[in-house]
Structures are given as structure tokens and as C-alpha cells.
Enzyme design. Structure first.
Site, PDB file in Angstrom:
ATOM      1  N   GLU A 139      -1.993   5.157   3.122  1.00 43.62           N
ATOM      2  CA  GLU A 139      -2.000   3.636   2.655  1.00 43.62           C
ATOM      3  C   GLU A 139      -3.366   3.058   2.361  1.00 43.62           C
ATOM      4  O   GLU A 139      -3.576   2.255   1.524  1.00 43.62           O
ATOM      5  CB  GLU A 139      -1.358   2.874   3.607  1.00 43.62           C
ATOM      6  CG  GLU A 139       0.080   2.795   3.880  1.00 43.62           C
ATOM      7  CD  GLU A 139       0.583   4.358   4.622  1.00 43.62           C
ATOM      8  OE1 GLU A 139       1.759   4.415   4.828  1.00 43.62           O
ATOM      9  OE2 GLU A 139      -0.294   5.090   5.052  1.00 43.62           O
ATOM     10  N   ARG A 187       2.277   8.809   8.994  1.00 44.82           N
ATOM     11  CA  ARG A 187       2.059  10.135   8.699  1.00 44.82           C
ATOM     12  C   ARG A 187       0.636  10.536   9.549  1.00 44.82           C
ATOM     13  O   ARG A 187       0.722  11.791  10.028  1.00 44.82           O
ATOM     14  CB  ARG A 187       1.974  10.548   7.443  1.00 44.82           C
ATOM     15  CG  ARG A 187       2.875  10.528   6.409  1.00 44.82           C
ATOM     16  CD  ARG A 187       2.486  10.451   4.838  1.00 44.82           C
ATOM     17  NE  ARG A 187       3.691  10.219   4.190  1.00 44.82           N
ATOM     18  CZ  ARG A 187       4.358  11.534   3.657  1.00 44.82           C
ATOM     19  NH1 ARG A 187       4.072  12.607   3.917  1.00 44.82           N
ATOM     20  NH2 ARG A 187       5.360  11.064   2.835  1.00 44.82           N
ATOM     21  N   HIS A 217      12.752   6.528  12.572  1.00 40.59           N
ATOM     22  CA  HIS A 217      12.587   6.598  11.164  1.00 40.59           C
ATOM     23  C   HIS A 217      13.276   8.007  10.909  1.00 40.59           C
ATOM     24  O   HIS A 217      13.504   8.807  11.582  1.00 40.59           O
ATOM     25  CB  HIS A 217      11.187   6.816  10.934  1.00 40.59           C
ATOM     26  CG  HIS A 217      10.751   6.883   9.279  1.00 40.59           C
ATOM     27  ND1 HIS A 217      10.863   7.685   8.380  1.00 40.59           N
ATOM     28  CD2 HIS A 217      10.353   5.648   8.606  1.00 40.59           C
ATOM     29  CE1 HIS A 217      10.464   7.369   7.491  1.00 40.59           C
ATOM     30  NE2 HIS A 217      10.156   6.148   7.320  1.00 40.59           N
ATOM     31  N   GLU A 229      -0.113  -8.956  -0.930  1.00 44.25           N
ATOM     32  CA  GLU A 229      -0.816  -8.476   0.308  1.00 44.25           C
ATOM     33  C   GLU A 229      -1.874  -7.825   0.052  1.00 44.25           C
ATOM     34  O   GLU A 229      -2.386  -6.523   0.360  1.00 44.25           O
ATOM     35  CB  GLU A 229       0.054  -7.590   1.270  1.00 44.25           C
ATOM     36  CG  GLU A 229      -0.283  -7.413   2.537  1.00 44.25           C
ATOM     37  CD  GLU A 229       0.705  -6.672   3.277  1.00 44.25           C
ATOM     38  OE1 GLU A 229       1.638  -7.279   4.089  1.00 44.25           O
ATOM     39  OE2 GLU A 229       0.448  -5.189   3.436  1.00 44.25           O
ATOM     40  N   ASP A 280       0.810  -1.210   0.024  1.00 48.89           N
ATOM     41  CA  ASP A 280       0.017   0.019  -0.102  1.00 48.89           C
ATOM     42  C   ASP A 280       0.935   1.142   0.087  1.00 48.89           C
ATOM     43  O   ASP A 280       0.155   2.228   0.346  1.00 48.89           O
ATOM     44  CB  ASP A 280      -0.757   0.093   1.241  1.00 48.89           C
ATOM     45  CG  ASP A 280      -0.101  -0.369   2.573  1.00 48.89           C
ATOM     46  OD1 ASP A 280       0.838  -0.011   2.452  1.00 48.89           O
ATOM     47  OD2 ASP A 280      -1.050  -0.971   3.436  1.00 48.89           O
ATOM     48  N   HIS A 289       6.247   6.027  13.159  1.00 50.94           N
ATOM     49  CA  HIS A 289       6.439   6.831  12.115  1.00 50.94           C
ATOM     50  C   HIS A 289       5.419   7.312  11.095  1.00 50.94           C
ATOM     51  O   HIS A 289       5.659   7.918  10.317  1.00 50.94           O
ATOM     52  CB  HIS A 289       7.564   6.128  11.112  1.00 50.94           C
ATOM     53  CG  HIS A 289       6.889   4.942  10.553  1.00 50.94           C
ATOM     54  ND1 HIS A 289       6.562   3.732  11.031  1.00 50.94           N
ATOM     55  CD2 HIS A 289       6.333   4.622   9.041  1.00 50.94           C
ATOM     56  CE1 HIS A 289       6.033   3.010  10.049  1.00 50.94           C
ATOM     57  NE2 HIS A 289       6.069   3.584   8.947  1.00 50.94           N
TER      58      HIS A 289
END
Length: 386
Positions: free
Chosen positions: A137, A216, A247, A123, A101, A214
Site C-alpha cells: 500500500e 500481507r 479475511h 484519501e 492505496d 489480514h
């Protein structure tokens, strides 16, 4: 078999999580005498991607090298899309494979559609049904699902999500998740850490919490809540130490350094190679994460996971009892973590929950499914089913 008679497959990925999950499949495709496997990376994550390529000894045939400082989603999308149109024209694949994604995956699926190339989605079928959680995602994988011709669903739940969206049943193969294939490959009892701090860490004398954060959608106040909860845990439990591979995103780095860098029991370290990270989790007491891949990988190590998100597209882990939702509120995260540190029965139950995400054979099932799809075998592979 001549090269012209082989199935030409173009594998496209660009971030570390994609690379980890695609690597065992790439190796399986490369080992097949029926497949001509070509690898293209976008390098959406440059350094972190290269770490994985080195560990799995994968040399890309094409490298778009798109990463720039402070890149945004539109830049990643357009650079990947433009670059891949040229690659597809050069390779002329029978099938293009993408994973999961990411923005690289979404842009690659559009490129395949524009070029009228068959697309396989590894996936496939994960859903939260909230297009902003996770962001971007959730929408990325929905777009890929519309473009895909073959859907490699990791679980029956993922397959059922696709069927509910009117995806043709014959195009769906339930394979397990390739994350488990990769984790099994790199986890070793005698692993020697490359990270200097971990080389001499007291895993026997401390209850170590591996943490990653990490995403967004957690930027801003959610990060503050997560970090405040972690500080409270570190203060309240004498034998707990938190290890946080941070990250490289400037937003993540800035928030983590500002809030956590001065606590003696919270260790901020550079991003880890996939083998160091998996072996760190194997030696940890539990895992706090907003990562999708770690939700799948930690149960392989029999480690409970507190998910630092409001929702998860991996409800199989909640149902199996190896994941618990901590959310992004300071108090809920603290309570979920403290319960596992205080309640030995709850902790043991989560450690002993069956991993619902895979058995280490997903890559082989995907290869067999591709051969079945292209008529190279009449035997449809058995589905993964816990």
C-alpha cells in the site's frame, strides 16, 4: 442541464475497503445535477465487494471481474490496467477518481496517466515513509500521488505530507475521510445482525474485542505473534470474548484456523457485511486491527484501537489518543491490550478522544471541490479541520 454539459466522472474501485469509502461519494455524485457519474469496479475482491454494492445500492456500469484464485499482485495490476484502458476509451471521462492505496487504485492511476485523463485521488497524502510497511500500500499511494492532478487529503497532516513532496498547494483539498460518512450511514442502535452468531451474542455481559488481521506484511511470524497474544488475553480475562471475522485469503484462513479455532472464547466467523462489522464494533469494548479503515471507523464509535502494526499512516489517531500502537510482537500486543482491560482511566480517555478523521461531510466537500476545480462555482469549500 444536458448530459453533454455535465462533468463526466469515472469512479474506479475494486476491494471492500475502497467500496465502503467510495460509496457515499458515488451517491453524492449521482445526486448532483452537474455530474455524470460512471462506476467501474475491478472486483479485485469479488464477494466482499458485492456485499458493499448491495448495501449502498450501487450498480456498476462496468465490471472487470478480474478476481482469480490465489491471485498475485502482478496479475491484479495487469488485468486492471488492461481492462481500464478499454473502459476509459469508451467513457472518455473529464476526471477519474480512485481511492486510497490498493493495487486496483495504483493500476487505475497508471491507466489514467497513459490515457492522459485527469485523476483525482481520494484519501491522498497518507505516508509511513517505509515502502514495505504497509506492503504494497505505501508504494501504491506514492505512485498514485505522482499521477494525480487533484489530491483530496483527509486531514491537515496528509496535506502537509503532500506539500513536503512538492505537490502544488492549489491542487490539494482537505476534506475529511469518507470512511466516517459511510460508518454514520450504516450504524444504527436497532441494527439486526445478519450473522447468526452475532444475533444472540451477550454484548451486555461480556467485554467483546473485535479483531481483524489480514495484511500481507503480517503473514508468517507476525500472525503467530498476534494470535498468541490474543490467546493469552482470552485466557487471562474471564469476561473477554474475541470476535474475529476472518479475511478469505487462504494464508489468513490457514493461520487463523490452525492457531485460534480451538479456543472457546475466540470466535472465528466469516467476513461481515459493512453494516454488521460497524455495528459489531459499536457494541464492542475495544478493537484490535491491522486495517487502516477500522483505525478511522472505531473512533466514531468511541472505541479504543490497538493497531497491530509497527507503524501507522494515520498518526492523527495516535496524537488524538484514540489509537495505540501494539506492533506485531506478542508481548507488546498483550501489554497494550491488557492495559486497556485493566486501567479504567486509560480506557475512558481513549473512548472520549475526539475523532480526528472526519465529521461525515467528506463526500460533500469532495463534490464541492470538484465543482470548484472545474469552474462550476467560485466558492472554494471550507477545509475539514479538527
Amino acid at each position: 442541464m444536458s448530459k453533454a454539459d455535465k462533468i463526466k466522472i469515472l469512479c474506479v474501485f475494486g476491494t471492500r475497503p475502497e467500496a465502503v469509502k467510495m460509496a457515499p461519494l458515488v451517491k453524492a455524485l449521482q445526486a448532483s445535477d452537474v455530474v455524470d457519474c460512471v462506476v467501474c469496479v475491478s472486483a479485485q475482491h469479488r464477494e466482499m465487494l458485492d456485499m458493499v454494492l448491495d448495501i449502498f445500492d450501487i450498480i456498476p456500469n462496468y465490471d472487470l471481474d478480474i478476481m482469480t484464485k490465489n491471485q498475485d499482485l502482478a496479475q491484479i495490476t495487469t488485468k486492471t490496467l488492461n481492462g481500464l484502458m478499454d473502459v476509459i476509451g469508451d467513457v472518455m471521462p473529464d476526471l477519474m477518481l480512485v481511492h486510497g492505496d490498493t493495487t486496483t487504485t495504483m493500476a487505475a492511476s497508471l491507466a489514467a496517466y497513459y490515457a492522459k485523463v485527469r485523476l483525482g485521488h481520494i484519501e491522498a497524502g497518507l505516508r509511513t515513509h517505509n515502502k514495505f510497511a504497509p506492503y504494497p500500500e505505501e508504494l501504491n499511494r506514492r505512485i498514485v500521488g505522482v499521477c494525480a492532478d487533484i489530491h483530496f487529503a483527509p486531514t491537515i497532516t496528509a496535506r502537509d505530507n503532500l506539500l513536503a513532496e512538492n505537490v502544488r498547494a492549489g491542487s490539494i483539498f482537505v476534506t475529511g475521510n469518507t470512511e466516517i460518512d459511510a460508518v454514520a450511514f450504516v450504524t444504527k442502535d436497532d441494527h439486526k445482525f445478519k450473522n447468526d452468531m452475532l444475533k444472540n451474542f451477550d454484548f451486555a455481559g461480556k467485554r467483546v474485542i473485535t479483531m481483524t488481521a489480514h495484511r500481507r506484511e503480517n503473514y508468517g511470524k507476525p500472525f503467530e505473534n498476534i494470535f498468541n497474544a490474543v490467546l493469552r488475553i482470552a485466557d487471562d480475562f474471564d469476561d473477554v470474548e474475541v470476535v474475529y471475522p476472518v479475511h478469505p485469503s487462504p494464508v489468513v484462513q490457514g493461520s487463523a484456523q490452525k492457531m485460534l479455532s480451538n479456543h472457546p472464547k475466540v470466535h472465528l466467523i466469516d467476513p461481515l457485511d459493512v453494516d454488521d462489522l460497524q455495528n459489531l464494533m459499536a457494541r464492542s469494548h475495544l478493537v484490535l486491527t491491522d486495517s487502516g479503515a477500522l483505525q478511522e471507523g472505531a473512533p466514531y464509535h468511541n472505541k479504543p484501537v490497538v493497531v497491530l502494526r509497527e507503524v501507522t499512516e494515520r498518526p492523527e489517531g495516535l496524537a488524538a489518543g484514540c489509537l495505540v500502537l501494539g506492533g506485531v510482537d506478542e508481548q507488546t500486543i498483550y501489554i497494550a491490550t491488557a492495559r486497556l482491560l485493566n486501567n479504567d482511566v486509560m480506557y475512558s480517555d481513549m473512548c472520549n478522544a475526539k475523532n480526528p478523521f472526519g465529521d461525515g461531510l467528506a463526500s460533500q466537500r469532495i463534490l464541492e471541490s470538484i465543482l470548484y476545480y472545474f469552474g462550476r462555482t467560485s466558492q472554494k469549500p471550507n477545509e475539514f479541520n479538527t
